[in-house]
Design a protein around this motif. Structure first.
Motif, short mmCIF file in Angstrom:
data_model
loop_
_atom_site.label_atom_id
_atom_site.label_comp_id
_atom_site.label_asym_id
_atom_site.label_seq_id
_atom_site.Cartn_x
_atom_site.Cartn_y
_atom_site.Cartn_z
N LEU A 132 32.61 43.76 43.75
CA LEU A 132 32.70 42.30 43.73
C LEU A 132 32.76 41.78 42.31
O LEU A 132 33.57 40.89 41.99
CB LEU A 132 31.48 41.71 44.46
CG LEU A 132 31.33 40.18 44.42
CD1 LEU A 132 32.52 39.50 45.05
CD2 LEU A 132 30.03 39.76 45.13
N PHE A 133 31.95 42.33 41.42
CA PHE A 133 32.01 41.93 40.01
C PHE A 133 33.35 42.30 39.39
O PHE A 133 33.94 41.51 38.65
CB PHE A 133 30.87 42.58 39.23
CG PHE A 133 29.59 41.80 39.28
CD1 PHE A 133 29.43 40.65 38.53
CD2 PHE A 133 28.55 42.21 40.09
CE1 PHE A 133 28.25 39.93 38.59
CE2 PHE A 133 27.37 41.50 40.16
CZ PHE A 133 27.22 40.35 39.40
N LEU A 134 33.85 43.49 39.71
CA LEU A 134 35.14 43.90 39.17
C LEU A 134 36.26 42.99 39.65
O LEU A 134 37.22 42.73 38.93
CB LEU A 134 35.44 45.35 39.57
CG LEU A 134 34.62 46.41 38.83
CD1 LEU A 134 34.88 47.78 39.44
CD2 LEU A 134 34.97 46.43 37.36
N HIS A 135 36.15 42.51 40.87
CA HIS A 135 37.17 41.61 41.43
C HIS A 135 37.30 40.34 40.60
O HIS A 135 38.39 39.77 40.49
CB HIS A 135 36.79 41.27 42.87
CG HIS A 135 37.73 40.30 43.53
ND1 HIS A 135 39.08 40.57 43.69
CD2 HIS A 135 37.52 39.07 44.07
CE1 HIS A 135 39.66 39.55 44.30
NE2 HIS A 135 38.74 38.62 44.53
N LYS A 136 36.20 39.91 39.97
CA LYS A 136 36.26 38.71 39.14
C LYS A 136 36.97 38.96 37.82
O LYS A 136 37.47 38.03 37.20
CB LYS A 136 34.84 38.17 38.88
CG LYS A 136 34.07 37.80 40.13
CD LYS A 136 34.87 36.88 41.02
CE LYS A 136 35.17 35.54 40.39
NZ LYS A 136 35.93 34.65 41.31
N GLU A 157 35.82 38.57 50.59
CA GLU A 157 35.08 39.71 51.11
C GLU A 157 36.05 40.80 51.57
O GLU A 157 35.81 41.99 51.35
CB GLU A 157 34.18 39.30 52.27
CG GLU A 157 33.36 40.47 52.82
CD GLU A 157 32.51 40.13 54.03
OE1 GLU A 157 31.95 41.06 54.63
OE2 GLU A 157 32.42 38.93 54.37
N PHE A 158 37.15 40.39 52.20
CA PHE A 158 38.14 41.37 52.65
C PHE A 158 38.71 42.14 51.46
O PHE A 158 38.81 43.37 51.49
CB PHE A 158 39.27 40.67 53.40
CG PHE A 158 40.36 41.60 53.85
CD1 PHE A 158 40.23 42.33 55.03
CD2 PHE A 158 41.53 41.75 53.10
CE1 PHE A 158 41.22 43.20 55.44
CE2 PHE A 158 42.53 42.62 53.51
CZ PHE A 158 42.37 43.34 54.68
N LEU A 159 39.12 41.43 50.41
CA LEU A 159 39.72 42.08 49.24
C LEU A 159 38.76 43.08 48.59
O LEU A 159 39.15 44.19 48.21
CB LEU A 159 40.16 41.04 48.22
CG LEU A 159 41.39 40.21 48.59
CD1 LEU A 159 41.58 39.08 47.59
CD2 LEU A 159 42.64 41.09 48.64
N VAL A 160 37.50 42.67 48.45
CA VAL A 160 36.52 43.55 47.82
C VAL A 160 36.26 44.77 48.70
O VAL A 160 36.20 45.90 48.21
CB VAL A 160 35.22 42.78 47.52
CG1 VAL A 160 34.16 43.73 46.97
CG2 VAL A 160 35.48 41.66 46.52
N LYS A 161 36.14 44.56 49.99
CA LYS A 161 35.91 45.69 50.89
C LYS A 161 37.12 46.60 50.98
O LYS A 161 36.97 47.83 51.10
CB LYS A 161 35.49 45.19 52.27
CG LYS A 161 34.04 44.72 52.32
CD LYS A 161 33.53 44.44 53.72
CE LYS A 161 32.03 44.19 53.70
NZ LYS A 161 31.50 43.84 55.05
N VAL A 162 38.31 46.05 50.93
CA VAL A 162 39.51 46.89 50.90
C VAL A 162 39.47 47.82 49.69
O VAL A 162 39.79 49.01 49.79
CB VAL A 162 40.79 46.04 50.88
CG1 VAL A 162 41.99 46.86 50.39
CG2 VAL A 162 41.10 45.52 52.27
#
Length: 380
Positions: A132-136, A157-162
């Protein structure tokens, strides 16, 4: 030559990386670890804006389990928490995908304050939290955001879980026995379905072996990546290629079949055998048209070759009222979609580490194949 400010920023990032790596190897105050992590990611964002070349070099190692990156002074200690396979497979968008300088650093700070607060409240699993942190910093991408379909709360949430699932599936397939099991079950159960449909499963098995042999050859990886990038497939892995592009996209197409196909299925004035023959010709024409637009001998040419064998039987099974084949096809779709819902549910699959998630994903997939085998046993 780097400015003195960028040199100092690089030094600060290395200190944050080393501090975070040290904290993660010892029990301690979680709030301090979260604070150091958020400061590290803020520093990454500044580097992405002020020194994009340095950030691009660093981004090649973003995506490891725990968010600790190698530092020149402590590389030996930090390498112990790095997952090299995960690093290689992490999707890395272009630097242009990051927020522009005009968006303002203060907005980035505000965003991370909210995220830190949410993480403390929700007690998120560690591996998911890190992604989640990396997604930012480096926004993850996908071909189709299916957050409602897999019953998660939001597109983010979908993107991070993918991304978590990509890394975990890569890890899972490093175990040769698990990789062999999934390949053999895919080959075997699809052959059994075609046998039930009265199709030639031997032709399918030949074409299945052809595409697998092509796909697993490292020499073809670059061309496969380029080919599928043209179809907006962001990463080469089990989720993006097999599950999303091949299976889920096919289900999406079945929800809106071409008019030529539906008119054949619904024409009860002609015999069933004639409708099957006309459907096969119509489907083959559609697939041939798509196949002609692909590179000869490439992944997509193999893909459409195998789809030419599968699709007529599957289209009849899904779209007709065949008393035997239709219920089986409905079961297959529900089985696949139910398995994905389980994979995306962190109450069922453990998102604490990449290893725990990989193990649970394999359990879900193995259970899914066993359910399918039992269902086909009731017919064959």
């Amino acid at each position: 030559m780097k400015s003195s400010g960028n040199v100092k920023l690089e030094e600060a990032i290395q200190y944050y990386e080393a501090a975070l790596a040290d904290m993660q190897q010892r029990d301690g105050d979680d709030s301090q670890r979260l604070f150091v992590r958020s400061m590290l990611l803020r520093a990454y964002e500044i580097q992405a804006i002020t020194s994009p070349e340095d950030f691009q070099m660093r981004s090649t190692v973003i995506g490891i389990d725990g968010l600790a990156l190698p530092s020149p002074n402590k590389s030996e200690a930090l390498q112990k928490i790095i997952n090299p396979q995960a690093i290689e497979q992490t999707y890395k968008p272009d630097i242009d995908d990051l927020e522009s300088e005009s968006s303002g650093i203060s907005d980035f700070y505000d965003t991370f304050d909210i995220i830190d607060e949410d993480i403390d409240k929700l007690d998120l699993p560690t591996f998911y939290k890190d992604q989640l942190f990396l997604h930012k910093v480096e926004s993850f991408m996908c071909r189709t955001n299916r957050f409602e379909q897999v019953h998660v709360s939001s597109p983010t949430e979908f993107l991070v879980k993918v991304q978590c699932i990509r890394l975990a599936m890569d890890k899972m397939l490093k175990v040769q026995s698990q990789k062999s099991f999934l390949l053999e079950q895919g080959r075997l159960q699809t052959s059994r379905l075609l046998d039930i449909a009265g199709a030639d499963s031997a032709i399918f098995r030949e074409k299945f072996d052809n595409i697998i042999n092509y796909a697993i050859d490292p020499a073809n990886f670059e061309s496969i990546t380029e080919e599928l990038a043209g179809r907006r497939v962001p990463a080469i892995n089990l989720y993006d290629v097999v599950l999303d592009f091949c299976l889920l996209d096919s289900f999406d197409d079945l929800d809106k079949p071409p008019a030529a196909v539906t008119s054949i299925i619904r024409n009860t004035w002609i015999t069933e055998s004639m409708r099957k023959g006309m459907l096969s010709s119509a489907v083959w024409g559609i697939i041939s048209s798509k196949s002609r637009k692909t590179a000869p001998g490439g992944f997509l040419s193999y893909f459409y070759d195998i789809m030419g064998t599968l699709t007529p039987s599957l289209a009849w099974g899904f779209l007709s009222d065949d008393p035997i084949l239709h219920p089986i096809c409905v079961f297959i779709r529900e089985n696949i979609e139910s398995s994905l819902i389980k994979v995306f549910n962190h109450d069922i699959t453990d998102y604490s580490t990449v290893d725990s998630l990989a193990a649970d994903i394999f359990k879900v997939l193995k259970s899914s194949t066993e359910e399918l085998r039992h269902r086909l046993d009731t017919v064959s």
